[in-house]
Design a protein around this motif. Structure first.
Motif, mmCIF file in Angstrom:
data_model
loop_
_atom_site.group_PDB
_atom_site.id
_atom_site.type_symbol
_atom_site.label_atom_id
_atom_site.label_comp_id
_atom_site.label_asym_id
_atom_site.label_seq_id
_atom_site.Cartn_x
_atom_site.Cartn_y
_atom_site.Cartn_z
ATOM 1 N N SER A 1 0.809 -1.210 -0.019
ATOM 2 C CA SER A 1 0.247 0.061 -0.075
ATOM 3 C C SER A 1 0.916 0.967 -0.043
ATOM 4 O O SER A 1 1.989 1.149 0.935
ATOM 5 C CB SER A 1 -0.698 -0.049 1.055
ATOM 6 N N THR A 2 1.017 2.304 -0.494
ATOM 7 C CA THR A 2 1.734 3.584 -0.988
ATOM 8 C C THR A 2 0.355 4.603 0.668
ATOM 9 O O THR A 2 0.975 5.451 0.363
ATOM 10 C CB THR A 2 2.130 3.774 -2.646
ATOM 11 N N TYR A 3 -1.139 3.833 0.361
ATOM 12 C CA TYR A 3 -1.306 5.383 1.431
ATOM 13 C C TYR A 3 -2.753 4.696 2.504
ATOM 14 O O TYR A 3 -2.571 3.660 1.475
ATOM 15 C CB TYR A 3 -2.773 6.103 0.202
ATOM 16 N N GLY B 1 -2.818 0.627 -3.075
ATOM 17 C CA GLY B 1 -1.396 0.399 -3.969
ATOM 18 C C GLY B 1 -1.263 -0.567 -5.068
ATOM 19 O O GLY B 1 -2.283 -0.603 -5.724
ATOM 20 N N GLN C 1 5.816 -7.553 -8.231
ATOM 21 C CA GLN C 1 4.945 -6.338 -8.806
ATOM 22 C C GLN C 1 4.200 -7.524 -9.953
ATOM 23 O O GLN C 1 5.035 -7.696 -10.816
ATOM 24 C CB GLN C 1 5.330 -5.516 -9.454
ATOM 25 N N ASN D 1 -2.952 1.903 -13.238
ATOM 26 C CA ASN D 1 -1.778 2.754 -12.220
ATOM 27 C C ASN D 1 -2.758 3.738 -12.010
ATOM 28 O O ASN D 1 -3.783 3.980 -12.855
ATOM 29 C CB ASN D 1 -0.931 3.067 -13.343
ATOM 30 N N TYR E 1 -0.800 6.225 -6.349
ATOM 31 C CA TYR E 1 0.441 5.495 -6.286
ATOM 32 C C TYR E 1 1.161 7.007 -5.075
ATOM 33 O O TYR E 1 2.507 6.566 -4.362
ATOM 34 C CB TYR E 1 1.403 4.981 -6.688
ATOM 35 N N ASN E 2 1.097 7.895 -5.710
ATOM 36 C CA ASN E 2 2.047 8.839 -5.293
ATOM 37 C C ASN E 2 1.894 9.699 -4.677
ATOM 38 O O ASN E 2 2.716 11.223 -4.299
ATOM 39 C CB ASN E 2 2.333 9.691 -6.990
ATOM 40 N N THR E 3 0.285 10.434 -4.732
ATOM 41 C CA THR E 3 -0.309 11.482 -3.620
ATOM 42 C C THR E 3 -1.810 10.686 -3.523
ATOM 43 O O THR E 3 -2.636 10.334 -3.999
ATOM 44 C CB THR E 3 -0.274 12.754 -4.016
ATOM 45 N N HIS E 4 -1.979 11.348 -2.600
ATOM 46 C CA HIS E 4 -3.161 10.736 -1.578
ATOM 47 C C HIS E 4 -3.772 11.760 -1.759
ATOM 48 O O HIS E 4 -5.660 11.068 -1.874
ATOM 49 C CB HIS E 4 -3.192 10.726 -0.272
#
Length: 179
Positions: free
Chosen positions: A6-8, A21, A29, A67, A71-74
């Motif tokens: 998870s990225t967030y 994520g 992956q 994508n 993944y980069n910003t909540h």
């Protein structure tokens, strides 16, 4: 130990976290998107209660890649507390390999994931698809989501498009170029 990561993480109830994520398998992956529900009521023993995955492929002939700006910003995500729904923007690319040719199809949209807090389950919500095409020029990639009442909005930063959907019917209501 679980596949993917998870990225967030977002709190969605007492002792519950929603993770957004990248999906994975024992080899790493796999190109998929993963939304997980974690029970963290015992901080020393967190558990993945449920998950929903989208995309990913282990076929040598078909690659379904996902994508998400999440993944980069909540800030890409939108939590609807009243309906216990997380809205996740995504971009899906499907590449089919045959002989020496590669056929590409892509789409963009917003995935709704409903959290059943009592059962500690995730329910697939609605999929609001904004565009499908054979090249990235055919559609815009949604990177932000919000809503007002029963209208869901997606924003694309690459050309400033704003798309709107009816939350109930999934019908795209309008598309406006802001730039």
């Amino acid at each position: 130990k679980i596949p993917g990561f998870s990225t967030y993480l977002h709190p969605v109830g007492e002792g519950l976290l929603l993770g957004v994520g990248v999906d994975g398998d024992e080899n790493g992956q796999n190109g998929g998107l993963k939304v997980s529900l974690f029970d963290v009521s015992d901080p020393k023993n967190p558990k993945e209660c449920d998950k929903i995955t989208m995309g990913g492929s282990d076929s040598p002939y078909v690659n379904i890649g996902m994508n998400s700006e999440a993944y980069n910003t909540h800030k890409a995500l939108c939590w609807d507390e009243k309906n216990n729904t997380m809205y996740v923007p995504y971009h899906k690319s499907i590449v089919i390999k045959s002989n020496d040719a590669h056929n590409y199809t892509g789409s963009t949209g917003i995935l709704g994931v409903v959290v059943d807090k009592e059962a500690k389950k995730l329910l697939p919500g609605k999929d609001y698809v904004s565009g499908i095409g054979t090249s990235r020029e055919d559609y815009v990639e949604i990177v932000r989501v919000t809503y007002i009442n029963n209208v869901l909005f997606g924003f694309s930063h690459n050309n400033g498009d704003l798309v709107s959907f009816d939350k109930t019917t999934q019908k795209q209501l309008d598309k406006v170029e802001l730039s």
